[in-house]
Design an enzyme around this catalytic site. Sequence first.
Site, PDB file in Angstrom:
ATOM      1  N   ASP A 148       0.854  -1.176   0.000  1.00 37.40           N
ATOM      2  CA  ASP A 148       0.000   0.000   0.000  1.00 37.40           C
ATOM      3  C   ASP A 148       0.901   1.242   0.000  1.00 37.40           C
ATOM      4  OD1 ASP A 148       0.974   0.111   2.517  1.00 37.40           O
ATOM      5  OD2 ASP A 148      -0.947  -0.072   3.530  1.00 37.40           O
ATOM      6  N   ASP A 199      -7.637  -7.358   0.927  1.00 33.65           N
ATOM      7  CA  ASP A 199      -6.664  -7.570   2.001  1.00 33.65           C
ATOM      8  C   ASP A 199      -7.390  -7.227   3.280  1.00 33.65           C
ATOM      9  OD1 ASP A 199      -5.441  -4.955   3.538  1.00 33.65           O
ATOM     10  OD2 ASP A 199      -6.359  -4.449   1.609  1.00 33.65           O
ATOM     11  N   CYS A 248     -11.000 -28.835   7.233  1.00 36.51           N
ATOM     12  CA  CYS A 248      -9.968 -27.807   7.075  1.00 36.51           C
ATOM     13  C   CYS A 248      -8.583 -28.433   7.228  1.00 36.51           C
ATOM     14  CB  CYS A 248     -10.178 -26.717   8.121  1.00 36.51           C
ATOM     15  SG  CYS A 248      -8.899 -25.446   8.080  1.00 36.51           S
ATOM     16  N   CYS A 253      -5.775 -26.990   7.913  1.00 36.35           N
ATOM     17  CA  CYS A 253      -4.808 -26.139   8.627  1.00 36.35           C
ATOM     18  C   CYS A 253      -4.293 -26.830   9.883  1.00 36.35           C
ATOM     19  CB  CYS A 253      -5.443 -24.794   8.958  1.00 36.35           C
ATOM     20  SG  CYS A 253      -6.315 -24.799  10.538  1.00 36.35           S
ATOM     21  N   CYS A 275      -6.680 -27.271  12.910  1.00 41.22           N
ATOM     22  CA  CYS A 275      -7.735 -28.280  12.807  1.00 41.22           C
ATOM     23  C   CYS A 275      -7.206 -29.703  12.960  1.00 41.22           C
ATOM     24  CB  CYS A 275      -8.549 -28.059  11.537  1.00 41.22           C
ATOM     25  SG  CYS A 275      -9.569 -26.551  11.679  1.00 41.22           S
ATOM     26  N   HIS A 288      -5.542 -20.863  10.862  1.00 39.94           N
ATOM     27  CA  HIS A 288      -6.897 -21.334  10.534  1.00 39.94           C
ATOM     28  C   HIS A 288      -7.688 -20.263   9.800  1.00 39.94           C
ATOM     29  CE1 HIS A 288     -10.815 -23.184  10.682  1.00 39.94           C
ATOM     30  NE2 HIS A 288     -11.265 -22.001  11.073  1.00 39.94           N
TER      31      HIS A 288
END
Lengths: 342, 342
Positions: free
Chosen positions: A60, A233, A271, A273, A276, A301
């Site tokens: 940015d 974002d 999931c 991740c 999980c 997660h």
Amino acid sequence: MPVGTLGAIKGLDIGRVRETGAEMVLSNTYHLALRPGASVVAELGGLHRFMGWDGPILTDSGGFQIFSLAQQTKISEQGAIFRSHIDGSRLEWTPERAIEIQEQLGSDVAMVLDHVVALPNDPQTIRDAMDRSVRWAERCRQAAKRADQALFAIIQGGLDADLRIECAERLTAMDFAGYAVGGLSVGETPEEMYRTLHVTVPALPADRPRYLMGVGRPEDLLEAVARGIDMFDCVMPTRNGRNALAFTDEGPRRLRNLRYERDPRPLDENCPCPACQHSRAYLRHLFIAREMLGPVLLSAHNLTYYQRLLAEARRAIMEDRFVEFHRAKRRKWQAGDPGEKG
Amino acid sequence: MPVGTLGAIKGLDIGRVRETGAEMVLSNTYHLALRPGASVVAELGGLHRFMGWDGPILTDSGGFQIFSLAQQTKISEQGAIFRSHIDGSRLEWTPERAIEIQEQLGSDVAMVLDHVVALPNDPQTIRDAMDRSVRWAERCRQAAKRADQALFAIIQGGLDADLRIECAERLTAMDFAGYAVGGLSVGETPEEMYRTLHVTVPALPADRPRYLMGVGRPEDLLEAVARGIDMFDCVMPTRNGRNALAFTDEGPRRLRNLRYERDPRPLDENCPCPACQHSRAYLRHLFIAREMLGPVLLSAHNLTYYQRLLAEARRAIMEDRFVEFHRAKRRKWQAGDPGEKG
């Protein structure tokens, strides 16, 4: 895009970031300019090498941080003069400087410097900030030298449809590589934001990326996708993850809740991740015991949840069933898990 | 063994722990008994499932935490009565209770409850604590019921060679699955610790694991290996990692040092850890900017360093060249990096 404010997605090594499914990350020019300094990053081979990320990076321009973080800010036509939120030192930020720093960082996508104002605000302030943002965008375009860096413009104009459309038309005429909708999520209601997207996005060229800056909750993302937004974002997946809030298809779960004390189920059994792999009870324990691993796992997660959500949305669009997909998600989120609300 | 005090190695998800090369981890019975409670862990399927770790786990007995953390502790023949360091609640800890909790946790190796005292201390206090530790070890042995859990004894006796040998002989006669040297790293000098190991380890059966509890720096590990120690646990790799101290073959590096501001080199170019994918300058930046990723990465690095060091030591022993290996490592550590000291 996961947000790596200071060249790091908070708590996640870059391999774990990749595993969330993220293809592109964002980093904040203002923050990196203060620490470690753009010249340090440049000397070390640029932001990709610094972070260890070989995918695309968007930086940015500092416009939002000057609005939200900087102290004693004075905006003039030339640029912004303000004091660092770190050590109070006096800094000057102009469109040319914002581009120069982003070129030093070497991001793939740079953003023009814009003038962000809080909402609600008086019409003249919003118009002036929009006019200034357009003039600054032109100065950024003139200043940009790197052929390997795309420059995106930022639409301002508050909640005023006419101003937004005027801004979009003036910036589109300058032919940028992509267009962002800025100045939202700064105090307005979700419905006001959706309405603003509804009028703004159609004024942007459909063959360029359309990026909604700094938004938002999972439901905001799908509402924005429904209105033509392509990129996002937001710090929400990581910031809320650090605060024990997990995003799921049943809505957000607050993992400090006593009801999870002995809950052997994962947050989401589909999931992939690392959070999980564990029970909700384990995740709760980590937060109650103030273990750093709690924020680490829940950030992973939530980022994974956001990536999977948008991957599903993409698939639904390709298969021409986005409306049904959106309706089904919304219904699940709204139904939630009755226990979570109790 | 990396230390997972509360069922988590601080900041590292269990996959990253595995990638450090760790084969076995330690967790603290006292801490888990307070949060989340042994019955919660048991109900969730035991500590392995709770942590997501499928390798062996050793749990300590709480003896060291009662010595170092508990408040208003009163030790009697029956056990210890003290107040929780979390909420001040009154707790009673006996040899039988220490075993019961470890059986609920379901660790692979349980430790007997011992009576730890600070050093230096008067001879009678040290003798009494050793005698009591032997009696408590016998009570633990009587109490232990799980056939799938090994029980290790703990040698006490301060720095007194005769007491240490007496303790080792009395515990060895009871035939434990392994033997730990406890009550070290509690105020004595490294030389005093090495001397104590020198007399204690030969009094332990060579066909059982010999475990030095709570030690220490890389040089301490090799000195202990040289004296016959097989197993270690220590918070130093993770605790020092969180404080920006990296262990390397050139000695410790303090990564907040200004000399690393523009240092493009990794900590160790042969190290496979996620920190060594980055420059020292990046790691420094993370600590200066107080990014959580700094502690995360440096904990991974230090654990990897310790695992690689002991893997090298094992290889050197197998190839009958440990003395040369040890001498070479010591020389490099002592030479260090001149800049680090400047």
